[in-house]
Design a protein around this motif. Sequence first.
Motif, PDB file in Angstrom:
ATOM      1  N   ALA A  94       0.825  -1.219   0.000  1.00 22.73           N
ATOM      2  CA  ALA A  94       0.000   0.000   0.000  1.00 22.73           C
ATOM      3  C   ALA A  94       0.858   1.268   0.000  1.00 22.73           C
ATOM      4  O   ALA A  94       0.626   2.195  -0.787  1.00 22.73           O
ATOM      5  CB  ALA A  94      -0.915  -0.015   1.221  1.00 22.73           C
ATOM      6  N   LEU A  95       1.869   1.325   0.868  1.00 26.00           N
ATOM      7  CA  LEU A  95       2.647   2.559   1.003  1.00 26.00           C
ATOM      8  C   LEU A  95       3.370   2.900  -0.302  1.00 26.00           C
ATOM      9  O   LEU A  95       3.367   4.060  -0.749  1.00 26.00           O
ATOM     10  CB  LEU A  95       3.632   2.422   2.166  1.00 26.00           C
ATOM     11  N   ALA A  96       3.964   1.867  -0.915  1.00 28.29           N
ATOM     12  CA  ALA A  96       4.718   2.126  -2.153  1.00 28.29           C
ATOM     13  C   ALA A  96       3.809   2.548  -3.297  1.00 28.29           C
ATOM     14  O   ALA A  96       4.267   3.136  -4.283  1.00 28.29           O
ATOM     15  CB  ALA A  96       5.514   0.881  -2.546  1.00 28.29           C
ATOM     16  N   SER A  97       2.520   2.260  -3.160  1.00 24.17           N
ATOM     17  CA  SER A  97       1.610   2.653  -4.249  1.00 24.17           C
ATOM     18  C   SER A  97       1.266   4.143  -4.197  1.00 24.17           C
ATOM     19  O   SER A  97       0.678   4.682  -5.120  1.00 24.17           O
ATOM     20  CB  SER A  97       0.319   1.829  -4.189  1.00 24.17           C
ATOM     21  N   LYS A  98       1.621   4.801  -3.071  1.00 22.64           N
ATOM     22  CA  LYS A  98       1.163   6.178  -2.866  1.00 22.64           C
ATOM     23  C   LYS A  98       1.581   7.149  -3.998  1.00 22.64           C
ATOM     24  O   LYS A  98       0.755   7.959  -4.432  1.00 22.64           O
ATOM     25  CB  LYS A  98       1.600   6.680  -1.486  1.00 22.64           C
ATOM     26  N   PRO A  99       2.825   7.089  -4.499  1.00 21.10           N
ATOM     27  CA  PRO A  99       3.143   8.023  -5.595  1.00 21.10           C
ATOM     28  C   PRO A  99       2.228   7.851  -6.804  1.00 21.10           C
ATOM     29  O   PRO A  99       1.841   8.844  -7.439  1.00 21.10           O
ATOM     30  CB  PRO A  99       4.592   7.656  -5.961  1.00 21.10           C
ATOM     31  N   VAL A 100       1.874   6.603  -7.113  1.00 19.72           N
ATOM     32  CA  VAL A 100       0.982   6.391  -8.260  1.00 19.72           C
ATOM     33  C   VAL A 100      -0.397   6.955  -7.945  1.00 19.72           C
ATOM     34  O   VAL A 100      -1.015   7.634  -8.777  1.00 19.72           O
ATOM     35  CB  VAL A 100       0.864   4.883  -8.602  1.00 19.72           C
ATOM     36  N   MET A 101      -0.883   6.699  -6.731  1.00 20.95           N
ATOM     37  CA  MET A 101      -2.242   7.136  -6.393  1.00 20.95           C
ATOM     38  C   MET A 101      -2.313   8.663  -6.312  1.00 20.95           C
ATOM     39  O   MET A 101      -3.273   9.278  -6.762  1.00 20.95           O
ATOM     40  CB  MET A 101      -2.717   6.515  -5.069  1.00 20.95           C
ATOM     41  N   GLU A 102      -1.272   9.278  -5.729  1.00 18.47           N
ATOM     42  CA  GLU A 102      -1.234  10.755  -5.734  1.00 18.47           C
ATOM     43  C   GLU A 102      -1.240  11.248  -7.173  1.00 18.47           C
ATOM     44  O   GLU A 102      -1.898  12.237  -7.513  1.00 18.47           O
ATOM     45  CB  GLU A 102       0.045  11.265  -5.060  1.00 18.47           C
ATOM     46  N   ASP A 115     -11.829  17.033  -8.013  1.00 16.70           N
ATOM     47  CA  ASP A 115     -11.001  16.982  -6.800  1.00 16.70           C
ATOM     48  C   ASP A 115     -10.846  15.522  -6.382  1.00 16.70           C
ATOM     49  O   ASP A 115     -11.786  14.743  -6.479  1.00 16.70           O
ATOM     50  CB  ASP A 115     -11.668  17.777  -5.682  1.00 16.70           C
ATOM     51  N   SER A 116      -9.668  15.203  -5.905  1.00 14.07           N
ATOM     52  CA  SER A 116      -9.438  13.787  -5.628  1.00 14.07           C
ATOM     53  C   SER A 116      -8.406  13.636  -4.516  1.00 14.07           C
ATOM     54  O   SER A 116      -7.507  14.456  -4.368  1.00 14.07           O
ATOM     55  CB  SER A 116      -8.923  13.125  -6.908  1.00 14.07           C
ATOM     56  N   ILE A 117      -8.581  12.575  -3.763  1.00 17.67           N
ATOM     57  CA  ILE A 117      -7.624  12.283  -2.695  1.00 17.67           C
ATOM     58  C   ILE A 117      -7.244  10.808  -2.809  1.00 17.67           C
ATOM     59  O   ILE A 117      -8.077   9.984  -3.155  1.00 17.67           O
ATOM     60  CB  ILE A 117      -8.242  12.604  -1.303  1.00 17.67           C
ATOM     61  N   ASP A 118      -5.979  10.514  -2.534  1.00 18.88           N
ATOM     62  CA  ASP A 118      -5.539   9.121  -2.592  1.00 18.88           C
ATOM     63  C   ASP A 118      -5.662   8.483  -1.217  1.00 18.88           C
ATOM     64  O   ASP A 118      -5.341   9.104  -0.201  1.00 18.88           O
ATOM     65  CB  ASP A 118      -4.086   9.057  -3.074  1.00 18.88           C
ATOM     66  N   LEU A 119      -6.119   7.236  -1.184  1.00 23.19           N
ATOM     67  CA  LEU A 119      -6.227   6.491   0.070  1.00 23.19           C
ATOM     68  C   LEU A 119      -5.567   5.137  -0.136  1.00 23.19           C
ATOM     69  O   LEU A 119      -5.987   4.372  -1.009  1.00 23.19           O
ATOM     70  CB  LEU A 119      -7.701   6.298   0.464  1.00 23.19           C
ATOM     71  N   GLU A 120      -4.531   4.853   0.641  1.00 23.20           N
ATOM     72  CA  GLU A 120      -3.836   3.582   0.518  1.00 23.20           C
ATOM     73  C   GLU A 120      -4.253   2.693   1.686  1.00 23.20           C
ATOM     74  O   GLU A 120      -4.068   3.073   2.846  1.00 23.20           O
ATOM     75  CB  GLU A 120      -2.311   3.781   0.522  1.00 23.20           C
ATOM     76  N   VAL A 121      -4.841   1.564   1.383  1.00 19.82           N
ATOM     77  CA  VAL A 121      -5.433   0.698   2.413  1.00 19.82           C
ATOM     78  C   VAL A 121      -4.524  -0.512   2.585  1.00 19.82           C
ATOM     79  O   VAL A 121      -4.331  -1.301   1.650  1.00 19.82           O
ATOM     80  CB  VAL A 121      -6.853   0.273   1.985  1.00 19.82           C
ATOM     81  N   ASP A 122      -3.992  -0.634   3.795  1.00 23.90           N
ATOM     82  CA  ASP A 122      -2.924  -1.612   4.007  1.00 23.90           C
ATOM     83  C   ASP A 122      -3.472  -2.990   4.380  1.00 23.90           C
ATOM     84  O   ASP A 122      -3.288  -3.458   5.507  1.00 23.90           O
ATOM     85  CB  ASP A 122      -1.992  -1.070   5.111  1.00 23.90           C
ATOM     86  N   THR A 123      -4.147  -3.606   3.455  1.00 23.44           N
ATOM     87  CA  THR A 123      -4.581  -4.987   3.692  1.00 23.44           C
ATOM     88  C   THR A 123      -4.708  -5.710   2.362  1.00 23.44           C
ATOM     89  O   THR A 123      -5.101  -5.109   1.351  1.00 23.44           O
ATOM     90  CB  THR A 123      -5.936  -5.053   4.426  1.00 23.44           C
ATOM     91  N   GLU A 124      -4.379  -6.994   2.379  1.00 21.91           N
ATOM     92  CA  GLU A 124      -4.604  -7.821   1.185  1.00 21.91           C
ATOM     93  C   GLU A 124      -5.835  -8.683   1.384  1.00 21.91           C
ATOM     94  O   GLU A 124      -6.158  -9.520   0.533  1.00 21.91           O
ATOM     95  CB  GLU A 124      -3.370  -8.682   0.909  1.00 21.91           C
ATOM     96  N   ASN A 125      -6.496  -8.492   2.531  1.00 25.09           N
ATOM     97  CA  ASN A 125      -7.700  -9.267   2.807  1.00 25.09           C
ATOM     98  C   ASN A 125      -8.883  -8.586   2.108  1.00 25.09           C
ATOM     99  O   ASN A 125      -9.193  -7.426   2.359  1.00 25.09           O
ATOM    100  CB  ASN A 125      -7.910  -9.323   4.335  1.00 25.09           C
ATOM    101  N   VAL A 126      -9.528  -9.355   1.248  1.00 28.66           N
ATOM    102  CA  VAL A 126     -10.575  -8.779   0.408  1.00 28.66           C
ATOM    103  C   VAL A 126     -11.720  -8.212   1.249  1.00 28.66           C
ATOM    104  O   VAL A 126     -12.208  -7.098   0.993  1.00 28.66           O
ATOM    105  CB  VAL A 126     -11.091  -9.864  -0.581  1.00 28.66           C
ATOM    106  N   GLU A 146      -7.671   1.298  -7.824  1.00 28.40           N
ATOM    107  CA  GLU A 146      -6.463   1.336  -8.658  1.00 28.40           C
ATOM    108  C   GLU A 146      -5.458   0.286  -8.196  1.00 28.40           C
ATOM    109  O   GLU A 146      -5.271   0.086  -6.983  1.00 28.40           O
ATOM    110  CB  GLU A 146      -5.835   2.734  -8.546  1.00 28.40           C
ATOM    111  N   ASP A 147      -4.831  -0.352  -9.152  1.00 29.49           N
ATOM    112  CA  ASP A 147      -3.678  -1.234  -8.926  1.00 29.49           C
ATOM    113  C   ASP A 147      -3.923  -2.267  -7.818  1.00 29.49           C
ATOM    114  O   ASP A 147      -3.108  -2.422  -6.881  1.00 29.49           O
ATOM    115  CB  ASP A 147      -2.419  -0.382  -8.664  1.00 29.49           C
TER     116      ASP A 147
END
Length: 761
Positions: A94-102, A115-126, A146-147
């Motif tokens: 999740a953290l490494a995806s932040k540049p792409v999401m921003e 207007d948009s905000i990025d949210l990185e959710v740190d779980t692989e549990n569906v 995304e991704d």
Amino acid sequence: MASETKTGRTKVSVTEQEALDFHSQGRPGKLEITPTKAMATQRDLSLAYSPGVAVPVKAIFADPATAYDYTTRGNMVAVISNGTAILGLGNLGALASKPVMEGKSVLFKRFADVDSIDLEVDTENVDEFINCVRYLGPSFGGINLEDIKAPDCFIIESRLRELMDIPVFHDDQHGTAIIAAAGLINALELTGRDFKTTKLVCNGAGAAAIACIELIKAMGFNSENIILCDTKGVIYQGRTEGMNQWKSAHAVKTDRRTLREAMEGADVVFGLSQKGAFSADMIASMADNPIIFAMANPDPEITPEEVAEIRSDAIMATGRSDYPNQVNNVLGFPYIFRGALDVRASQINDAMKIAAVRALANLAREDVPDDVAAAYQGQRPRFGPQYIIPVPFDPRLISAIPVAVAKAAMETGVARKEIEDLGAYAHELSARRDPIAAATQRIFEHVRSHPKRVVFAEGEEEQVMRAAISFANLGLGTAILLGRDEPLKATAERAGIDLDRPGIEVVNARMSTRVEAYTEYLYARLQRKGYLHRDAQRLINTDRNHFAACMVALGDADAMVTGTTRNYSTALEDVRRCIDTAPGHRVIGVSLALARGRTILVADTAVHDMPTAEELADIAEEAAGVAHRLGLEPRVALLAYSTFGHPTGERSERVREAVKILDRRGVSFEYDGEMGADVALNSHRMEQYPFCRLSGTANVLVMPAIHSAAISTKMLQELGGLTVMGPLLIGLEKSVQIAQMGAKDSDIVNMAAIAAYNAAV
Ligand SMILES: NC(=O)C1=CN([C@@H]2O[C@H](COP(=O)(O)OP(=O)(O)OC[C@H]3O[C@@H](n4cnc5c(N)ncnc54)[C@H](OP(=O)(O)O)[C@@H]3O)[C@@H](O)[C@H]2O)C=CC1
Ligand SMILES: CC(=O)C(=O)O
Ligand SMILES: [Mg+2]
């Protein structure tokens, strides 16, 4: 690096260091949040917060639809990822995806004013992921997933679509599918193929791939003619290894087992897998006029250069912006959400997706008008193998796609708000375009197709070296760094900069064979102004501004940039000793103030201390010319502290006289004055003067004197969060720009690009 590709277009890429610097410089990251209401007084606070805020709270409780009227919801999209399939880089978390999401959030804003905000959710549990997102629904008008890796993304998206009453759109699936389908329609047309008989192989069977083939099947592509492959090879009926229900749905009856076998004789191949997945012999085995969409990011399955080595009859597309035919979801998601938000759609359905496909495909077939050609590196592309899809900077996208999407939403009953006049809506959409981004893009693209030799006078400075390298890497031309060998080398070494690269020249003034020519030139200009021959020689030998300006004056460079180590007026004096005013022009400084989608030119911010009426009229003409060159229709306000005669005063009188001079000259642009800045910039204030000759708020402000120009632009920049570019130096016979003292490398590159542009037009 910038290089000419075998496909005949300039390929622009950036170094890893540039990418890191871009992200870390200034405020780290790519976005910030700014309030839309002033929060200045007790009253503001009472309205925005307690007690006033309770009123919209109750209104929304009584009627939830009013949240679109009282909050950001109607224009706000969340970009949400868990980083399990970041581009083609895999599961980096999740953290490494932040540049792409921003980045996606910024693209929403830049291209479609969403207007948009990025949210990185740190779980692989569906289930955890779904629960996290579903409860965020009230905050947003839409959710852009995304991704997220397949097959989790399919479960996540379909469950969230059931649970939420706003559009939930997995961009890697549908955004990609929409763009690929549009490109495919056009490539089929160009190669005389159709949906019924064309044979397509899709490598990759994840989020993007499954959505692409589902969409083209829904549009009529013959499902028997599609072979899907993944890391285990062909997905055939009966295969058990590495399967899931989404792959099974597209399994075909075939004896082919490997990608190599599948691609033999194929008309089309989609790559939605990984860098380098296609080999030369696979491409060689395809049918005549093959269509190759190598869409993996950041590196495609095969590069256009590699394909060009093997065959010349291919239509080639990649996901990257530095090759022709960029099949990338950036062409879709900003505009699709724009249309969906504007009708308050509850979902993005197939009809809306297909409407977007058709709008995009049709746009590429239309003639590219003049004002759009700049988005195409100054060339005017024509529908053909090198141009099957518009470029992301095409300013027509903002009106074409949202209109089609909104219309389809209304026709299929998922719109909660009707737009009655779609023509007027298209017009409003065009006005959302960021004018300065368009203008700077135009400058860069023009220079890229007319590269110039620009001398960077302060070549020993680290930020100047970095700017020069970016200038060359961006394909803007040759950057000539002026400096002494030893200090230059030492700075480069200390900063880890390699100057030994194409597009960079280093010139040591002391060792130059041109010293004598420059000295004679300068002496001829200055001998009757109290300068001796040895004074001219000293200036050329020891002063880099004089040397650089003489390079430009005598044609050894096309343009010059300086200013980072010396104050503006000193640098300007140096330059003017060597270069004349262009005949029929006046040298002035024009600053570009950029705020909230408005671009305002302010003049004269650099040269005339207390301009006379005649000079003010010249300044107005020069500034209007700059506006024209930036693609703006000038509306010039000559400013004063008074408005149309009240209160009276000596300076205002001078401004009024300047207006009369412009009347006498019969200039062809709109102008009026004298007026206050509030009247010039606020349409309600302007309406109080119905005789005012401006047809709308001013976009060029001519200041009564340099102090008001300098003070107001600097104040706005510091207090108002405005971006101010410049002053741009206008009216010299040769092209020179002077950056601000201490300017950052990115500012210097912009100045160098503007200098190169002025040398080119
Ligand atoms: N141009 C664009 O706009 C977009 C491009 N993409 C690109 O598409 C690619 C896939 O993304 P996405 O679908 O989101 O990711 P997923 O993780 O959902 O899917 C990846 C798929 O690629 C397959 N794959 C990986 N390597 C190979 C290989 N060497 N040969 C065959 N198949 C392979 C995987 O196979 P298996 O199932 O066996 O693991 C899987 O099916 C990425 O490179 C991404 O950058 C994605 C979205 C938009
Ligand atoms: C472009 C994009 O979304 C991807 O490559 O994942
Ligand atoms: Mg993606």
